[in-house]
Write an enzyme that holds these catalytic residues in place. Structure first.
Site, PDB file in Angstrom:
ATOM      1  N   ASP A   1       4.110   2.526  -3.964  1.00  0.00           N
ATOM      2  CA  ASP A   1       3.326   3.395  -4.720  1.00  0.00           C
ATOM      3  C   ASP A   1       3.021   2.573  -6.193  1.00  0.00           C
ATOM      4  O   ASP A   1       4.013   2.460  -6.839  1.00  0.00           O
ATOM      5  CB  ASP A   1       3.744   4.699  -4.859  1.00  0.00           C
ATOM      6  CG  ASP A   1       2.837   5.623  -5.407  1.00  0.00           C
ATOM      7  OD1 ASP A   1       2.255   5.181  -6.422  1.00  0.00           O
ATOM      8  OD2 ASP A   1       3.171   6.939  -5.613  1.00  0.00           O
ATOM      9  N   VAL A   2       1.823   2.263  -6.380  1.00  0.00           N
ATOM     10  CA  VAL A   2       1.822   1.268  -7.664  1.00  0.00           C
ATOM     11  C   VAL A   2       1.979   2.299  -8.876  1.00  0.00           C
ATOM     12  O   VAL A   2       1.886   1.678  -9.938  1.00  0.00           O
ATOM     13  CB  VAL A   2       0.349   0.499  -7.723  1.00  0.00           C
ATOM     14  CG1 VAL A   2       0.229  -0.312  -6.570  1.00  0.00           C
ATOM     15  CG2 VAL A   2      -0.837   1.496  -7.776  1.00  0.00           C
TER      16      VAL A   2
ATOM     17  N   ASP B   1       0.806  -1.071   0.091  1.00  0.00           N
ATOM     18  CA  ASP B   1      -0.062  -0.035   0.154  1.00  0.00           C
ATOM     19  C   ASP B   1       0.943   1.321   0.058  1.00  0.00           C
ATOM     20  O   ASP B   1       1.963   1.126   0.396  1.00  0.00           O
ATOM     21  CB  ASP B   1      -1.031   0.116   1.159  1.00  0.00           C
ATOM     22  CG  ASP B   1      -2.187   0.737   1.195  1.00  0.00           C
ATOM     23  OD1 ASP B   1      -3.299   0.146   0.932  1.00  0.00           O
ATOM     24  OD2 ASP B   1      -2.001   2.051   1.026  1.00  0.00           O
TER      25      ASP B   1
ATOM     26  N   LYS C   1     -10.394   1.750 -16.453  1.00  0.00           N
ATOM     27  CA  LYS C   1     -11.019   0.239 -15.938  1.00  0.00           C
ATOM     28  C   LYS C   1     -11.384  -0.468 -17.125  1.00  0.00           C
ATOM     29  O   LYS C   1     -11.280  -1.825 -16.931  1.00  0.00           O
ATOM     30  CB  LYS C   1     -12.341   0.551 -14.975  1.00  0.00           C
ATOM     31  CG  LYS C   1     -11.760   1.440 -13.446  1.00  0.00           C
ATOM     32  CD  LYS C   1     -10.910   0.246 -12.707  1.00  0.00           C
ATOM     33  CE  LYS C   1     -10.901   0.645 -11.190  1.00  0.00           C
ATOM     34  NZ  LYS C   1     -10.129  -0.341 -10.396  1.00  0.00           N
TER      35      LYS C   1
ATOM     36  N   TYR D   1     -11.473   7.273 -15.039  1.00  0.00           N
ATOM     37  CA  TYR D   1     -11.536   6.165 -14.217  1.00  0.00           C
ATOM     38  C   TYR D   1     -12.060   5.053 -15.306  1.00  0.00           C
ATOM     39  O   TYR D   1     -11.690   3.986 -15.196  1.00  0.00           O
ATOM     40  CB  TYR D   1     -12.581   6.446 -12.977  1.00  0.00           C
ATOM     41  CG  TYR D   1     -12.750   5.421 -12.179  1.00  0.00           C
ATOM     42  CD1 TYR D   1     -11.674   5.329 -11.162  1.00  0.00           C
ATOM     43  CD2 TYR D   1     -13.943   4.363 -12.082  1.00  0.00           C
ATOM     44  CE1 TYR D   1     -11.887   4.122 -10.246  1.00  0.00           C
ATOM     45  CE2 TYR D   1     -13.930   3.509 -11.152  1.00  0.00           C
ATOM     46  CZ  TYR D   1     -12.926   3.160 -10.373  1.00  0.00           C
ATOM     47  OH  TYR D   1     -13.315   2.274  -9.159  1.00  0.00           O
TER      48      TYR D   1
ATOM     49  N   ASN E   1      -5.123  -4.479  -7.098  1.00  0.00           N
ATOM     50  CA  ASN E   1      -6.444  -3.827  -6.492  1.00  0.00           C
ATOM     51  C   ASN E   1      -6.393  -2.574  -6.058  1.00  0.00           C
ATOM     52  O   ASN E   1      -7.428  -1.905  -6.080  1.00  0.00           O
ATOM     53  CB  ASN E   1      -6.553  -4.604  -5.183  1.00  0.00           C
ATOM     54  CG  ASN E   1      -7.890  -4.134  -4.194  1.00  0.00           C
ATOM     55  OD1 ASN E   1      -9.158  -4.288  -4.517  1.00  0.00           O
ATOM     56  ND2 ASN E   1      -7.457  -3.571  -3.257  1.00  0.00           N
TER      57      ASN E   1
HETATM   58  N1  LIG Z   1     -15.676   1.097  -3.120  1.00  0.00           N
HETATM   59  C1  LIG Z   1     -16.327   0.841  -4.266  1.00  0.00           C
HETATM   60  O1  LIG Z   1     -17.396   1.121  -4.330  1.00  0.00           O
HETATM   61  C2  LIG Z   1     -15.432   0.320  -5.489  1.00  0.00           C
HETATM   62  C3  LIG Z   1     -16.287   0.046  -6.657  1.00  0.00           C
HETATM   63  C4  LIG Z   1     -15.619  -0.502  -7.805  1.00  0.00           C
HETATM   64  C5  LIG Z   1     -14.506  -0.660  -7.795  1.00  0.00           C
HETATM   65  N2  LIG Z   1     -13.572  -0.355  -6.826  1.00  0.00           N
HETATM   66  C6  LIG Z   1     -12.199  -0.612  -6.687  1.00  0.00           C
HETATM   67  O2  LIG Z   1     -11.732  -1.541  -5.609  1.00  0.00           O
HETATM   68  C7  LIG Z   1     -10.461  -1.294  -5.521  1.00  0.00           C
HETATM   69  C8  LIG Z   1     -10.111  -0.909  -3.942  1.00  0.00           C
HETATM   70  O3  LIG Z   1     -10.867   0.156  -3.606  1.00  0.00           O
HETATM   71  P1  LIG Z   1     -11.642   0.304  -2.139  1.00  0.00           P
HETATM   72  O4  LIG Z   1     -12.879   0.656  -2.341  1.00  0.00           O
HETATM   73  O5  LIG Z   1     -11.250  -0.620  -1.333  1.00  0.00           O
HETATM   74  O6  LIG Z   1     -10.880   1.534  -1.657  1.00  0.00           O
HETATM   75  P2  LIG Z   1     -10.059   2.012  -0.654  1.00  0.00           P
HETATM   76  O7  LIG Z   1      -9.818   3.629  -0.678  1.00  0.00           O
HETATM   77  O8  LIG Z   1     -10.732   1.649   0.672  1.00  0.00           O
HETATM   78  O9  LIG Z   1      -8.765   1.446  -0.624  1.00  0.00           O
HETATM   79  C9  LIG Z   1      -7.690   1.719  -1.430  1.00  0.00           C
HETATM   80  C10 LIG Z   1      -6.508   1.363  -0.918  1.00  0.00           C
HETATM   81  O10 LIG Z   1      -5.370   1.641  -2.138  1.00  0.00           O
HETATM   82  C11 LIG Z   1      -4.342   2.340  -1.521  1.00  0.00           C
HETATM   83  N3  LIG Z   1      -3.629   3.184  -2.595  1.00  0.00           N
HETATM   84  C12 LIG Z   1      -4.258   4.309  -3.085  1.00  0.00           C
HETATM   85  N4  LIG Z   1      -3.451   4.913  -4.142  1.00  0.00           N
HETATM   86  C13 LIG Z   1      -2.354   3.807  -3.933  1.00  0.00           C
HETATM   87  C14 LIG Z   1      -0.882   4.017  -4.843  1.00  0.00           C
HETATM   88  N5  LIG Z   1      -0.674   4.617  -5.917  1.00  0.00           N
HETATM   89  N6  LIG Z   1      -0.205   2.692  -4.600  1.00  0.00           N
HETATM   90  C15 LIG Z   1      -0.565   1.864  -3.636  1.00  0.00           C
HETATM   91  N7  LIG Z   1      -1.659   2.006  -2.768  1.00  0.00           N
HETATM   92  C16 LIG Z   1      -2.409   2.968  -3.233  1.00  0.00           C
HETATM   93  C17 LIG Z   1      -4.984   3.170  -0.512  1.00  0.00           C
HETATM   94  O11 LIG Z   1      -3.973   3.759   0.256  1.00  0.00           O
HETATM   95  C18 LIG Z   1      -6.015   2.337   0.186  1.00  0.00           C
HETATM   96  O12 LIG Z   1      -5.482   1.829   1.189  1.00  0.00           O
HETATM   97  C19 LIG Z   1      -9.944   0.049  -6.112  1.00  0.00           C
HETATM   98  O13 LIG Z   1      -9.373  -0.428  -7.442  1.00  0.00           O
HETATM   99  C20 LIG Z   1     -11.368   0.729  -6.794  1.00  0.00           C
HETATM  100  O14 LIG Z   1     -11.241   1.292  -8.009  1.00  0.00           O
HETATM  101  C21 LIG Z   1     -14.133   0.059  -5.533  1.00  0.00           C
END
Ligand SMILES: NC(=O)c1ccc[n+]([C@@H]2O[C@H](COP(=O)([O-])OP(=O)(O)OC[C@H]3O[C@@H](n4cnc5c(N)ncnc54)[C@H](O)[C@@H]3O)[C@@H](O)[C@H]2O)c1
Length: 261
Positions: free
Chosen positions: A65-66, A44, A162, A158, A92
């Protein structure tokens, strides 16, 4: 929990790498994979979030940092250095964009979306696949979004990134399935995580364009419920198990029927 071979846990001895493991869906995947017996490398960008995981059994953490290629290489190398293998890679990490259409999307927002959601998965997969090829098996789970299937669940950046991630998933599945490597795209709808709070704040602050809101209103009514992150933990473990062998290149809408409308 389904028993594995010899009555053990289903993913005993396996090694899983998860990006964005500090929160939300990634954190839930970490919990589910550990419960299934796997060791997890949690990556993360937030060192604070990783610090909360550091004391967990069979978990290693690596600040990553991805959007930085060398961080991703180091992440995969670390899993191999610690455990000598990598069985599952969960690409993810991600975050919502500012819901802007093409005419308002800045260069920075466009490039960040592609880097975070698409290039990161490409680079991590490229670094992991040689290890999976050598082992003769591997599973790559890409967290996409319903925005990878539709045009009005995110802004241009986005949505395009995606959609691209689905293409990468299919290419990986088609090219490497023969070598025992599967790739699956998981497409959540609305999940209760920090990311949904970011979206809510952006809507409340008026940052989201009227054009987006109007387009979204036309189809939003089909969302039936918000999901909990743990549901994606269970799904990821299932997809990583031997019983899911048929699922290669699958694009799974996990959005309570939204995609059926
Ligand atoms: N929450 C939703 O409704 C939802 C819906 C569809 C898809 N998603 C996808 O699910 C995935 C996870 O999202 P989530 O909802 O758990 O969000 P979240 O914000 O709870 O968690 C995301 C994590 O990614 C980390 N992160 C952000 N930028 C980063 C980087 N540059 N390098 C490494 N880590 C990084 C953050 O610190 C955080 O811990 C994402 O790809 C998001 O697009 C989420």
């Amino acid at each position: 929990m389904v028993a594995g071979v010899n009555g053990g846990l289903p993913l005993d001895g396996q090694v899983v790498v998860i990006t964005g493991a500090g929160s939300g869906i990634g954190r839930a995947m970490l919990d589910a994979f550990r419960t299934a017996g796997a060791a997890v490398l949690a990556a993360d960008v937030s060192a604070d979030r990783l610090a909360e995981l550091a004391s967990l059994d069979k978990v290693e953490t690596v600040v990553t940092d991805v959007t930085i290629a060398t961080d991703l290489d180091a992440m995969i190398d670390r899993a191999v250095a610690v455990w000598g293998r990598i069985d599952v890679l969960c690409n993810n990490a991600g975050r919502p964009d500012a819901f802007r259409g093409v005419e308002d999307c800045t260069d920075e927002e466009w490039e960040l979306g592609l880097a975070l959601h698409l290039t990161a998965a490409f680079l991590a997969s490229r670094q992991a696949i040689p290890h999976m090829l050598a082992a003769g098996h591997g599973v790559i789970l890409n967290t996409v979004s319903t925005a990878g299937l539709t045009g009005n669940n995110g802004g241009a950046s986005y949505t395009a990134s995606k959609h691209g991630l689905i293409g990468l998933t299919r290419s990986t599945a088609a090219m490497y399935g023969v070598d025992g490597i599967r790739a699956v795209a998981i497409c959540p709808g609305a999940v209760d995580t920090d990311a949904t709070e970011i979206m809510k704040r952006r809507r409340q602050s008026g940052e989201v364009s009227e054009r987006f809101l109007t387009a979204r209103d036309r189809t939003f009514k089909a969302f039936t419920r918000r999901a909990q992150p743990a549901e994606f933990g269970a799904l990821a473990v299932y997809l990583a198990m031997g019983g899911a062998d048929l699922l290669n290149g699958a694009v799974l809408p996990a959005n309570s029927g939204y995609s059926a409308h």
